[in-house]
Write an enzyme that holds these catalytic residues in place. Structure first.
Site, short mmCIF file in Angstrom:
data_model
loop_
_atom_site.label_atom_id
_atom_site.label_comp_id
_atom_site.label_asym_id
_atom_site.label_seq_id
_atom_site.Cartn_x
_atom_site.Cartn_y
_atom_site.Cartn_z
CG HIS A 235 -2.34 0.32 0.91
ND1 HIS A 235 -3.15 -0.52 0.19
CD2 HIS A 235 -3.11 1.40 1.21
CE1 HIS A 235 -4.35 0.00 0.07
NE2 HIS A 235 -4.35 1.18 0.68
CG ASP A 239 -7.12 7.89 -3.12
OD1 ASP A 239 -7.58 6.72 -3.16
OD2 ASP A 239 -7.74 8.87 -3.58
N GLY A 240 -5.30 5.59 -4.45
CA GLY A 240 -4.98 5.16 -5.80
C GLY A 240 -4.23 3.84 -5.89
CG ASN A 241 -2.24 2.23 -2.50
OD1 ASN A 241 -1.03 2.21 -2.63
ND2 ASN A 241 -2.84 3.04 -1.62
N GLY A 242 -5.40 0.76 -5.44
CA GLY A 242 -6.16 -0.26 -6.15
C GLY A 242 -6.07 -0.10 -7.65
CB THR A 244 -1.45 2.09 -8.91
OG1 THR A 244 -1.82 3.48 -8.88
CG2 THR A 244 -0.02 1.96 -9.41
N GLY A 245 -2.49 -0.86 -8.74
CA GLY A 245 -2.20 -2.28 -8.62
C GLY A 245 -2.85 -3.09 -9.72
NE ARG A 246 -8.92 -2.43 -9.87
CZ ARG A 246 -9.09 -1.93 -8.65
NH1 ARG A 246 -8.86 -2.68 -7.59
NH2 ARG A 246 -9.49 -0.68 -8.48
CE1 TYR A 276 -8.86 -7.74 -6.89
CE2 TYR A 276 -9.88 -5.75 -5.99
CZ TYR A 276 -8.79 -6.39 -6.58
OH TYR A 276 -7.64 -5.68 -6.85
#
Length: 412
Positions: A235, A239-242, A244-246, A276
Site C-alpha cells: 500500500h 490513495d490510488g493503490n487499487g 495502480t495495482g490493477r 475480490y
C-alpha cells in the site's frame, strides 16, 4: 476444495495448542513444501508464499488452454475491428477499475481520453491513464515495459491517477507516502493490517517486489497474481493503490497472455467486487501467515472468466461482421458502389460492431484508411450521403457514422 487456509486448518483442529503457535507450525510446514512458490517478500514475520494445490494447478492449465482460443480470434480480426475492440476493452477496463474505487467515470470521458491519447485531440481527464493502456497494448508500436526501478512505479502511479487525487492524499515522501496508512475491512470495521512504514520500508518491500516481477522460477500467471497481492499489501500510496495495482497486474499479464485477456479483468472484478475484497481480507488475516494460495486461486478464476467472456463476445461479433459483409457485398453490387465507398462502409461497420461505444470517424481517419486525399474522400462521402447511408456529426471537425438507414440495411 481440499486445500484450506492456515486459519481454517487451525479452526478445524482439536488441538489445545495456542492458535499462534499452531499457525506458525503449519506455516513452516507449508512454506517449505515441495509444491510451494516462495516470494522472497516478508510481511509481519512471514514470507509470502503460494502452494500450487490441485485446483489452482488445474485453473492455471485452463488459462493456457483458453488463451489459444482468445489469441486465434484476436489475431484473425481485421485491423480496424481490432482497434475498435481494443478501445472498447480499454474503455470498459478504465471505467470498471474506477468504479471499484468509487470514482465516477463516463464512457464519453474515456472515449475523449483515448482520442487525446492517440494524438487526435486536446488533453482531457484520464488521458494519461488511457496512454498507459495504449502503451500496454502496443497500439503505438512499442509495448510498455515492466518497472525496473522504484521511480518507474511512481511514474505509472502518476499517470494512473493524473488529476484524480486530492491534494491531501498525494504522495508526500521521496517517491511514496511518508505517513502511516491502515487497511480496513469495510464489512465489520476490523483493521486488516497497516501498510508498510516508514517510506524506507516501502522502498525495501517494493525493491523485492520488482525482483519477484521477473522470477522465472514461478509460473508467470501465478507470479502476476502474487505480485498483485503484495503491491496492495505494501500500500505505498495514500490513495490510488487499487487502480495502480490493477494496472500493474494487467501490465504483467500482457507479457504472457493476449492483450484482450490482460485488459479485461477489471469488469470481471467489478461484477464480483465482494469476492475480490474478501480474497484480500482472508489472505491478510494474521493467522494465515501470508499464505496467498487461495487468493491466487480466486484471481486465476477471474482471469478464466475474462477469457470466456472474450471468446463468447468475439465469436458473436465475428458472426455479425460476416453477415454484414455479405449484405454489403450484395448492396454494393446492386448500387454499383465504388471501391472507396464500399471501404468507407466496411470501416464504419467494424467500428459499430466491435466498439460498444462507437465514436464517429473523422476525415483524417478515413483518409488514412483509404490512403487517399481529401478530394477523393469527399467524392465518396458525398455519394454515400446521397444514398442516405451516412450521418454527419459536428462541424470542426465533421465526423461520420452509419445512418439509421445503413443500420437497417446491413446490421438487422
Amino acid at each position: 476444495m481440499d486445500y484450506k487456509s492456515i486459519r481454517q486448518t487451525i479452526n478445524m483442529s482439536r488441538s489445545t495448542e495456542k492458535p499462534t503457535d499452531a499457525a506458525q507450525r503449519e506455516y513452516e510446514s507449508r512454506v517449505n513444501g515441495w509444491s510451494t512458490f516462495r516470494s522472497g517478500i516478508t510481511f509481519d514475520g512471514h514470507e509470502m508464499f503460494a502452494v500450487c494445490f490441485r485446483e489452482l494447478g488445474t485453473a492455471l492449465d485452463t488459462v493456457r488452454e483458453l488463451e489459444g482460443s482468445v489469441e486465434s480470434l484476436w489475431n484473425d480480426l481485421p485491423n480496424i475491428a481490432k482497434r475498435a475492440y481494443l478501445f472498447d476493452l480499454i474503455g470498459a477496463e478504465v471505467q470498471s477499475t474506477n468504479t471499484i474505487e468509487g470514482v465516477h467515470t463516463t464512457r464519453k470521458e474515456i472515449a475523449d481520453a483515448l482520442e487525446s491519447a492517440a494524438g487526435e485531440g486536446p488533453h482531457k481527464r484520464l488521458t494519461e491513464f488511457a496512454k498507459l493502456f495504449l502503451g500496454l497494448s502496443g497500439e503505438d508500436g512499442e509495448q510498455l515495459e515492466l518497472p525496473h526501478e522504484l521511480k518507474d512505479i511512481r511514474n505509472i502511479y502518476d499517470q494512473v491517477t493524473d488529476g484524480e487525487i486530492a491534494d491531501k492524499d498525494k504522495p508526500d515522501g521521496i517517491l511514496f507516502r511518508k505517513g502511516t496508512v491502515s487497511v480496513w475491512d469495510d464489512g465489520n470495521g476490523r483493521k486488516l493490517h497497516d501498510g508498510a512504514y516508514p517510506e524506507s520500508e516501502i522502498q525495501v518491500q517494493l525493491t523485492k517486489w520488482i525482483t519477484l516481477l521477473t522470477d522465472s522460477n514461478i509460473p508467470p500467471v501465478l507470479r502476476a497474481v502474487m505480485c498483485h497481492y503484495a503491491f496492495e499489501y505494501v500500500h505505498p500510496f495514500y490513495d490510488g493503490n487499487g487502480r495502480t495495482g490493477r494496472f500493474l497486474l494487467a501490465l504483467q499479464l500482457s507479457k504472457h497472455l493476449s492483450v484482450p485477456t490482460a485488459i479485461s479483468l477489471s469488469p470481471v472484478i467489478a461484477d464480483a467486487k465482494g469476492q475480490y475484497y474478501k480474497a484480500f481480507d482472508d489472505a491478510q488475516f494474521p493467522l494465515n501467515c501470508s499464505d496467498v494460495s487461495l487468493f491466487c486461486y480466486r484471481m486465476v478464476k477471474f482471469i478464466i472468466t475474462a477469457q470466456k467472456n472474450i471468446i463468447s463476445d468475439l465469436g458473436n461479433k465475428w458472426g455479425s461482421l460476416k453477415a454484414a459483409y455479405d449484405k454489403l457485398n450484395d448492396y454494393a453490387e446492386q448500387k454499383r458502389l465504388s471501391g472507396d465507398q464500399k471501404d468507407i462502409l466496411l470501416y464504419l461497420l467494424q467500428i459499430e460492431l466491435f466498439d460498444n461505444n462507437p465514436q464517429p470517424a473523422s476525415r483524417k481517419e478515413l483518409c488514412s484508411f483509404l490512403e487517399a486525399g481529401n478530394t477523393r474522400l469527399m467524392s465518396s462521402i458525398n455519394a454515400l450521403l446521397g444514398l442516405g447511408l451516412l450521418q454527419e456529426h459536428g462541424k470542426r471537425p465533421i465526423r461520420y457514422s452509419l445512418s439509421e438507414t445503413a443500420h437497417r440495411q446491413f446490421l438487422q
